[in-house]
Scaffold this active site. Structure first.
Site, short mmCIF file in Angstrom:
data_model
loop_
_atom_site.label_atom_id
_atom_site.label_comp_id
_atom_site.label_asym_id
_atom_site.label_seq_id
_atom_site.Cartn_x
_atom_site.Cartn_y
_atom_site.Cartn_z
N GLY A 185 0.82 -1.20 0.00
CA GLY A 185 0.00 0.00 0.00
C GLY A 185 0.86 1.25 0.00
CB SER A 186 -0.01 4.75 0.92
OG SER A 186 -1.16 4.83 0.11
CB VAL A 187 3.98 1.71 3.68
CG1 VAL A 187 4.21 0.38 2.99
CG2 VAL A 187 5.06 1.98 4.72
#
Length: 645
Positions: A350-352
Site C-alpha cells: 500500500g501507500s507505505v
C-alpha cells in the site's frame, strides 16, 4: 608244534598286522582330516572368525556432542541444551526375564510345577503394574523436591507421566519402547537401579527459556536433535557438534577388559550463535502485537525493528507464535504456528511504498518538498482510473503534502515524471522482488513483475504500493536505506558465531548498496515528517496525526492496501492490509520500525481506539525504544505546508 598249528598262528599274526595297519591308516586319515580342518579354519576362516569374535567382544561407545547455545545480543539464552535421560525397555525380553525370575523364586520356595504354572503370569503382571505405578511417582516426586513443579496447572497435567501409558508400553509386543523422556539423570539412574530391565539412555533436551518469545526466529529441534524450524534449521550445521567415539572390549558378563580401549575420538561441541535480537524488545513487540491484534480484531499482526545504520534486526515478531514448551498439537490445532511470517508471507504494502517514488523523484531532481502541484481527484493512466481516498477537486498540494496526505493521484503525477524504466531501476536498488539475505530459512523475495511484462495498468499501481508484494522485513529494509543516508545494508540477525574453543568465527560483511545520495535521503526522511503533522484546521494534517511523540521528530508513512477478493478476482472494498513504516528519531535516525495488521476491523489501541491504522503500534514501539535508550529530545522543526492556500 605241528605244521597245522604253525599255519594257524601265522594266519592270526597276519590278520593282526592287517588290522593294525587298517587302524593305523584310519587314525592317520583322521589325523590328516583334523590337521587339514584345523589348517582350513586357521588360514581360510581365521580372519573372519577373529573379526566375529572381536565384534562380539567390542563395544563402541558414543560421546554425544552438545548442541551450541543461541543467545541474544546481550548474551541472554534463547536456546540451550540440557542433559537428561530417556527410560527405555525391551518389553518382550523384560517379560521373559521376569517370568524366569518368578519361576526360579517359586521353585526355591518349594512350589510344585503345577502351582508355578498357575501363578507365574499373575506375578509377572504384579511386577509390571508396580513399575507402571512407581516410576511416575519417582519422577514427579523429584520434580516437587527440586522445586520444578509447574505453576501452570494445565501444563503440569500435560507433562504428567501416565501410569497407564507406561503399562501399555510394558505390555507391547516390541523389542524397544521409550517409557519416559526428559528425565533427570539422577532420577533415571535410581529408576534403572530399582527396576530390572529399565535402561537410562542419554538424551539431550533443548530448552527454550523464553517460551513463545522469539520462537518464530529461533525455531525448534526435533526429538532426535535435528533443527526443524527457524535458526535451529538454517544454522543446524553450525550448532550441531561432532559426536565422540571409542571402542573397548568387554567380557561375557559385560565387564570392561583392561587395556582394550582404542580408537578414542573426543566429541566436538557445536558452536554458539549470538543474535542481534534484543530479547527485552522482542518481548515487548510480541506483547504489543498480540494486544493490537486483539484490540483491532485483526487476523494477524507483524513487526520488524532494525538498527537504522547497521541493518541489524533488533526484533522480528508476529502473532500466534508457538510456545515450544507447551502442548504443540493443541497449539497448532488452535492456529498457532512456527512460521516466521515477517519474512515468508509477502503482501501488498500500500501507500507505505510511496517513499520509493518520493526518493526517486527527489534524486532525479524532478521535485522538492515545497513544489506546489495541481492535483485532481483522479488520474487516468493507460485506461486505468485511479482516485484519491477522499473526494476533492483540483488541489494545490505540495510534494510534502502529496505524501503527508497520501495522495495516490499526486504520487502518480510524480511517477510519470520519473518514467517506467527509471522507476523500475529504483525498485531494484531498494531490493524489491529480491530476498534480503537474512540468515533465516524460507525467506520470500516477494513479487515484482519484470519491467518487460508491465502492462498499461502496472505503472498505475506500483508507485502507490499495489501490484507488488513485500515482506515486513523488506518494508523495514526500504526505510533503513533512507535512514542510513541512502545506503541499504542487508539485514542481519546473526551477530557472531563462537566455536567450542571460544574462538569467534568471522562472519561475511553485509552487502551495501547505494540507493540514493545522502542529501536525497535526508530530504526524503525530513519530508516524511509531514505524515505526523497535526493542524487544528486539518489543512496541514498528515495521515498519522495524533501519533507523534512529544519532543521528538518522527518520520514515516501509513499504508492501506486492498486485498484481492478470491471470488471476484478484483480488489476487495472491505479487506485490507494496514501498514506503517517509520524512522525514530527523524533528525538523528536510530531505529526503523515496520508494522502490518491483517484485516483489522477497528483501531489497535484499547477498546478499538486509534483508527484503522498501524501508526499507533509504531508509536508504542518507538516510544519504548526512545525511553529505554534515553535518547535526547529532537530540536524544534518547522512543519511543512501540505496544501497551498
Amino acid at each position: 608244534m605241528n605244521n597245522s598249528s604253525t599255519r594257524v598262528a601265522e594266519s592270526q599274526k597276519a590278520v593282526t598286522r592287517r588290522r593294525s595297519r587298517l587302524i593305523a591308516a584310519a587314525f592317520l586319515a583322521a589325523a590328516t582330516l583334523l590337521v587339514g580342518r584345523l589348517a582350513w579354519v586357521q588360514i581360510a576362516w581365521g580372519p573372519e572368525l577373529q573379526q566375529q569374535a572381536e565384534a562380539q567382544r567390542a563395544r563402541v561407545y558414543v560421546e554425544p556432542a552438545r548442541r551450541g547455545d543461541i543467545v541474544d545480543r546481550a548474551g541472554n539464552q534463547l536456546a540451550y541444551t540440557m542433559q537428561a535421560r530417556s527410560l527405555t525397555v525391551s518389553p518382550v525380553l523384560l517379560r521373559k526375564e521376569l517370568r524366569e525370575q518368578q519361576e526360579l523364586q517359586m521353585s526355591v520356595d518349594g512350589l510344585s510345577r503345577e502351582a508355578i504354572d498357575a501363578q507365574v503370569d499373575a506375578r509377572v503382571e504384579d511386577v509390571l503394574r508396580t513399575m507402571a505405578n512407581e516410576i511416575p511417582k519417582m519422577i514427579e516426586g523429584a520434580h516437587a523436591v527440586n522445586g520444578a513443579q509447574d505453576e501452570d496447572g494445565e501444563k503440569a497435567r500435560e507433562n504428567r507421566v501416565s501410569s497407564k501409558d507406561i503399562l501399555d508400553k510394558l505390555h507391547a509386543d516390541s523389542n524397544y519402547e521409550v517409557l519416559v523422556r526428559n528425565v533427570d539423570p539422577d532420577v533415571a539412574a535410581e529408576v534403572a537401579k530399582d527396576f530390572h530391565g529399565v535402561a537410562a539412555d542419554h538424551q539431550d533436551i533443548r530448552q527454550y527459556p523464553n517460551g513463545a518469545v522469539g520462537e518464530n526466529i529461533v525455531g525448534k529441534v526435533s526429538m532426535d536433535g535435528q533443527g526443524q524450524f527457524g535458526l535451529e534449521a538454517s544454522s543446524d550445521s553450525v550448532l550441531t557438534g561432532i559426536n565422540g567415539r571409542s571402542t573397548e572390549d568387554v567380557s561375557a558378563d559385560g565387564q570392561s577388559i583392561p587395556g582394550t580401549l582404542r580408537d578414542a575420538v573426543p566429541a566436538v561441541d557445536g558452536s554458539h550463535v549470538k543474535l542481534t535480537i534484543d530479547v527485552d524488545l522482542q518481548t515487548f513487540v510480541q506483547r504489543t502485537l498480540e494486544q493490537a491484534k486483539a484490540n483491532s480484531l485483526a487476523k494477524d499482526a507483524e513487526a520488524v525493528v532494525l538498527d537504522a545504520h547497521t541493518g541489524e534486526v533488533l526484533a522480528m515478531a508476529n502473532t500466534g507464535t508457538v510456545d515450544p514448551n507447551g502442548n504443540l498439537e493443541k497449539q497448532l490445532a488452535q492456529g498457532r504456528s512456527f512460521d516466521n511470517y515477517a519474512i515468508s508471507h509477502p503482501y501488498e504494502p500500500g501507500s507505505v511504498a510511496k517513499i520509493i517514488t518520493a526518493a526517486a523523484a527527489i534524486e532525479e531532481g524532478l521535485t522538492n518538498p515545497q513544489e506546489v502541484h495541481q492535483v485532481p481527484g483522479s488520474i487516468d493512466m493507460a485506461g486505468v482510473t485511479v482516485k484519491d481516498a477522499w473526494v476533492h477537486d483540483v488541489a494545490p498540494y505540495t510534494t510534502a503534502g502529496i505524501f503527508g496526505k497520501s495522495s495516490n493521484v499526486g504520487t502518480l503525477q510524480l511517477a510519470q515524471r520519473i518514467g517506467e524504466e527509471k522507476f523500475a531501476e529504483y525498485l531494484d536498488r531498494f531490493g524489491i522482488g529480491q530476498t534480503t539475505g537474512i540468515e533465516l530459512p524460507n525467506e520470500s523475495p516477494g513479487l515484482l513483475p519484470v519491467v518487460e511484462q508491465w502492462s498499461g495498468g502496472t505503472f498505475a499501481n506500483l508507485p502507490i504500493g499495489q501490484g507488488m508484494s513485500w515482506t515486513t522485513l523488506q518494508m523495514a529494509s526500504v526505510y533503513q536505506a533512507l535512514a542510513n543516508g541512502g545506503e541499504r545494508v542487508e539485514p542481519r540477525i546473526i551477530s557472531e558465531v563462537v566455536g567450542p574453543d571460544g574462538q569467534e568465527v568471522p562472519a561475511e560483511p553485509a552487502k551495501r548498496t547505494r540507493v540514493v545520495s545522502e542529501e536525497t535521503a535526508r530530504t526524503t526522511v525530513d519530508m516524511f515528517r509531514s505524515t505526523f503533522q497535526q493542524d487544528p484546521m486539518g489543512v496541514n494534517s498528515g495521515t498519522a496525526q495524533g501519533n507523534g511523540i512529544e519532543g521528538y521528530q518522527l518520520s514515516g508513512k501509513t499504508g492501506t492496501a486492498q486485498k484481492v477478493n478470491l471470488e471476484t478476482g478484483a480488489y476487495s472494498q472491505s479487506q485490507f492490509w494496514i501498514t506503517f513504516a517509520g524512522i525514530a528519531p527523524a533528525d538523528d535516525p536510530r531505529f526503523v520500525v515496520a508494522v502490518m495488521l491483517d484485516e483489522p476491523q477497528r483501531g489497535p489501541l484499547e477498546g478499538g481506539a486509534g483508527g484503522q491504522s498501524a501508526a499507533p503500534v509504531f508509536r508504542e514501539i518507538s516510544s519504548w525504544l526512545i525511553n529505554r535508550e534515553n535518547i535526547a529530545q529532537s530540536p524544534p522543526a518547522e512543519p511543512f505546508v501540505l496544501e497551498q492556500r
